[in-house]
Design a protein around this motif. Structure first.
Motif, short mmCIF file in Angstrom:
data_model
loop_
_atom_site.label_atom_id
_atom_site.label_comp_id
_atom_site.label_asym_id
_atom_site.label_seq_id
_atom_site.Cartn_x
_atom_site.Cartn_y
_atom_site.Cartn_z
N GLY A 296 -99.48 -18.47 -74.68
CA GLY A 296 -99.05 -17.10 -74.92
C GLY A 296 -97.80 -16.81 -74.12
O GLY A 296 -96.81 -17.56 -74.19
N ASP A 297 -97.83 -15.76 -73.30
CA ASP A 297 -96.69 -15.40 -72.46
C ASP A 297 -96.75 -16.06 -71.09
O ASP A 297 -95.85 -15.85 -70.27
CB ASP A 297 -96.64 -13.88 -72.29
CG ASP A 297 -96.38 -13.17 -73.61
OD1 ASP A 297 -95.74 -13.78 -74.48
OD2 ASP A 297 -96.85 -12.02 -73.77
N HIS A 298 -97.78 -16.83 -70.82
CA HIS A 298 -97.94 -17.45 -69.51
C HIS A 298 -97.39 -18.87 -69.53
O HIS A 298 -97.70 -19.66 -70.42
CB HIS A 298 -99.43 -17.49 -69.12
CG HIS A 298 -99.98 -16.15 -68.79
ND1 HIS A 298 -100.40 -15.82 -67.53
CD2 HIS A 298 -100.19 -15.05 -69.56
CE1 HIS A 298 -100.84 -14.57 -67.52
NE2 HIS A 298 -100.73 -14.08 -68.74
N ARG A 299 -96.58 -19.19 -68.52
CA ARG A 299 -95.98 -20.52 -68.44
C ARG A 299 -96.46 -21.25 -67.19
O ARG A 299 -96.66 -20.64 -66.15
CB ARG A 299 -94.45 -20.43 -68.45
CG ARG A 299 -93.90 -19.87 -69.75
CD ARG A 299 -92.42 -20.02 -69.84
NE ARG A 299 -91.93 -19.64 -71.16
CZ ARG A 299 -90.69 -19.85 -71.59
NH1 ARG A 299 -89.80 -20.42 -70.79
NH2 ARG A 299 -90.33 -19.49 -72.79
N VAL A 300 -96.60 -22.56 -67.34
CA VAL A 300 -97.05 -23.40 -66.23
C VAL A 300 -96.00 -24.48 -65.98
O VAL A 300 -95.58 -25.17 -66.91
CB VAL A 300 -98.42 -24.04 -66.54
CG1 VAL A 300 -98.81 -25.04 -65.45
CG2 VAL A 300 -99.48 -22.96 -66.67
N THR A 301 -95.61 -24.63 -64.73
CA THR A 301 -94.57 -25.58 -64.38
C THR A 301 -95.08 -27.01 -64.34
O THR A 301 -96.28 -27.26 -64.19
CB THR A 301 -93.96 -25.24 -63.00
OG1 THR A 301 -94.98 -25.41 -62.00
CG2 THR A 301 -93.43 -23.82 -62.97
N VAL A 302 -94.14 -27.92 -64.46
CA VAL A 302 -94.46 -29.34 -64.29
C VAL A 302 -95.01 -29.57 -62.88
O VAL A 302 -95.95 -30.34 -62.68
CB VAL A 302 -93.21 -30.21 -64.53
CG1 VAL A 302 -93.52 -31.68 -64.22
CG2 VAL A 302 -92.71 -30.05 -65.95
N GLY A 303 -94.45 -28.86 -61.91
CA GLY A 303 -94.88 -29.02 -60.53
C GLY A 303 -96.34 -28.65 -60.32
O GLY A 303 -97.07 -29.34 -59.59
N ALA A 304 -96.78 -27.56 -60.95
CA ALA A 304 -98.19 -27.16 -60.82
C ALA A 304 -99.09 -28.24 -61.41
O ALA A 304 -100.13 -28.59 -60.83
CB ALA A 304 -98.42 -25.83 -61.52
N TYR A 305 -98.68 -28.79 -62.55
CA TYR A 305 -99.46 -29.85 -63.17
C TYR A 305 -99.51 -31.07 -62.27
O TYR A 305 -100.57 -31.66 -62.05
CB TYR A 305 -98.86 -30.21 -64.53
CG TYR A 305 -99.63 -31.30 -65.25
CD1 TYR A 305 -100.64 -30.99 -66.14
CD2 TYR A 305 -99.34 -32.64 -65.01
CE1 TYR A 305 -101.36 -31.98 -66.79
CE2 TYR A 305 -100.05 -33.64 -65.64
CZ TYR A 305 -101.05 -33.31 -66.53
OH TYR A 305 -101.76 -34.30 -67.16
N GLN A 306 -98.36 -31.49 -61.72
CA GLN A 306 -98.31 -32.68 -60.87
C GLN A 306 -99.16 -32.49 -59.61
O GLN A 306 -99.78 -33.44 -59.14
CB GLN A 306 -96.85 -32.96 -60.48
CG GLN A 306 -95.95 -33.35 -61.63
CD GLN A 306 -96.04 -34.82 -61.97
OE1 GLN A 306 -96.52 -35.19 -63.03
NE2 GLN A 306 -95.61 -35.67 -61.08
N THR A 307 -99.19 -31.27 -59.09
CA THR A 307 -99.98 -31.01 -57.88
C THR A 307 -101.46 -31.21 -58.15
O THR A 307 -102.17 -31.86 -57.36
CB THR A 307 -99.73 -29.57 -57.39
OG1 THR A 307 -98.34 -29.42 -57.07
CG2 THR A 307 -100.56 -29.25 -56.16
N VAL A 308 -101.94 -30.67 -59.25
CA VAL A 308 -103.35 -30.84 -59.61
C VAL A 308 -103.64 -32.29 -59.99
O VAL A 308 -104.66 -32.86 -59.61
CB VAL A 308 -103.74 -29.88 -60.74
CG1 VAL A 308 -105.17 -30.14 -61.22
CG2 VAL A 308 -103.59 -28.43 -60.29
N LEU A 309 -102.71 -32.90 -60.74
CA LEU A 309 -102.89 -34.29 -61.16
C LEU A 309 -103.04 -35.22 -59.95
O LEU A 309 -103.89 -36.12 -59.96
CB LEU A 309 -101.70 -34.73 -62.01
CG LEU A 309 -101.71 -36.20 -62.48
CD1 LEU A 309 -102.92 -36.48 -63.36
CD2 LEU A 309 -100.41 -36.53 -63.21
N LEU A 310 -102.23 -35.02 -58.92
CA LEU A 310 -102.30 -35.87 -57.73
C LEU A 310 -103.67 -35.76 -57.07
O LEU A 310 -104.27 -36.77 -56.68
CB LEU A 310 -101.20 -35.49 -56.74
CG LEU A 310 -101.16 -36.27 -55.43
CD1 LEU A 310 -101.01 -37.76 -55.69
CD2 LEU A 310 -100.05 -35.76 -54.53
#
Length: 335
Positions: free
Chosen positions: A38-52
């Protein structure tokens, strides 16, 4: 495995089965962002942080069992375990996290000043633990870490709000765990003979001894694990009692109650029932919102997302978050 890792890492298993199934891959997207809900965006950095964090938790928990090839092993669907975790664990979690942010807006739930202060301190604590290489991998600065932690904190409030609406009273009888022995035979006459010996005073195992072909099984059980007929019979038994002969699809069955109340297992089952009710309370609303919100995933950024190749990189995100915001079974909302 997915559910267990969720429980190890996160707040209340912020997993929404199939959340990423309706993703729409796009070729043009701001390179800072991995996806938009929707109107909410998630950064690559947030994904990488959780992925790690997820990667290190899997390696710590399953590495010895699965070996160095844990990430290259294939799932039943033919994809590598690395790809499975990237999409079906980490992406699902972050999509669900954003769904809960939308729910927070609808419920008008916000972080308090005290929580904001704790988030600042928690983010500073996290940044003090990670080295430059980890920062380079996650692409996250102090402000972004604080924002991501804030999303988890707000997600707790949403879950707490719906938990307050749920019936969390669980009776001892509903949660009760028992230990039983069972035997099944193809011949009704044999089952009746065994029962007659038990009624005459023989122990259950003694009554079965003459029948070498019959296997005895002994296990713990809670409600919902047996067929309705067997469950009713099993939980009606007192310790030391044997059921009547019951016909099942596998033959003729007898149940014997070894212990009609396993205290520790009963308490654990009660907690599991409460957790499931909390989950169901917010999941229904989260599922509705997810179905209404389009998910746009950047093709180019998704191809670049990789697990950490440097073994020295360590994920401290969830560890630090839980230091400052300890997980409780029932989160209280502000309303």
């Amino acid at each position: 495995m997915k559910k267990r890792i969720g429980l190890l890492l996160c707040l209340c298993t912020l997993m929404c089965a199939g959340c990423a199934d309706k993703s729409i891959f796009v070729t043009s997207f701001d390179k800072r962002y991995l996806f938009a809900l929707g109107d909410h965006r998630v950064t690559v950095g947030a994904y990488q942080t959780v992925l790690l964090d997820v990667q290190r938790q899997y390696e710590a928990y399953y590495g010895e069992m699965m070996g160095e090839e844990i990430w290259s092993r294939e799932t039943e669907d033919g994809e590598t375990f690395a790809e499975y975790v990237k999409q079906n664990v980490v992406l699902d979690e972050l999509v669900t996290l954003e769904v809960l942010q939308v729910a927070a807006e609808e419920l008008n739930l916000q972080l308090t000043e005290e929580e904001q202060t704790k988030l600042e301190e928690a983010a500073e604590c996290y940044m003090s633990k990670v080295d430059a290489a980890t920062v380079a991998y996650t692409r996250m600065d102090l402000e972004q870490i604080q924002e991501l932690m804030g999303k988890y904190c707000l997600a707790e409030k949403v879950i707490g709000y719906y938990a307050d609406q749920a019936d969390l009273e669980v009776s001892e009888n509903e949660a009760r765990a028992i230990r039983i022995q069972t035997v099944t035979t193809a011949e009704e006459e044999t089952a009746e003979e065994i029962l007659s010996h038990v009624k005459a005073g023989d122990s259950f195992l003694t009554a079965i001894e003459p029948y070498d072909e019959i296997e005895t099984k002994e296990y713990n059980v809670v409600r919902g694990e047996l067929t309705p007929e067997l469950e009713e019979a099993a939980f009606a038994l007192a310790q030391g009692e044997c059921s009547d002969v019951m016909e099942t699809e596998d033959g003729y069955c007898l149940l014997y109650c070894v212990n009609d109340y396993l205290e520790d297992m009963t308490q654990s089952n009660k907690e599991a029932i409460v957790s499931d009710r909390i989950y169901q309370a917010w999941y229904t609303e989260a599922k509705r919102l997810r179905e209404e919100l389009p998910l746009y995933l950047s093709t180019s950024q998704w191809k670049r997302v990789k697990l950490a190749g440097d073994a020295s990189l360590q994920g401290y995100f969830f560890e630090t978050y839980q230091e400052w915001f300890p997980l409780t079974m029932h989160m209280e909302s502000d309303q």
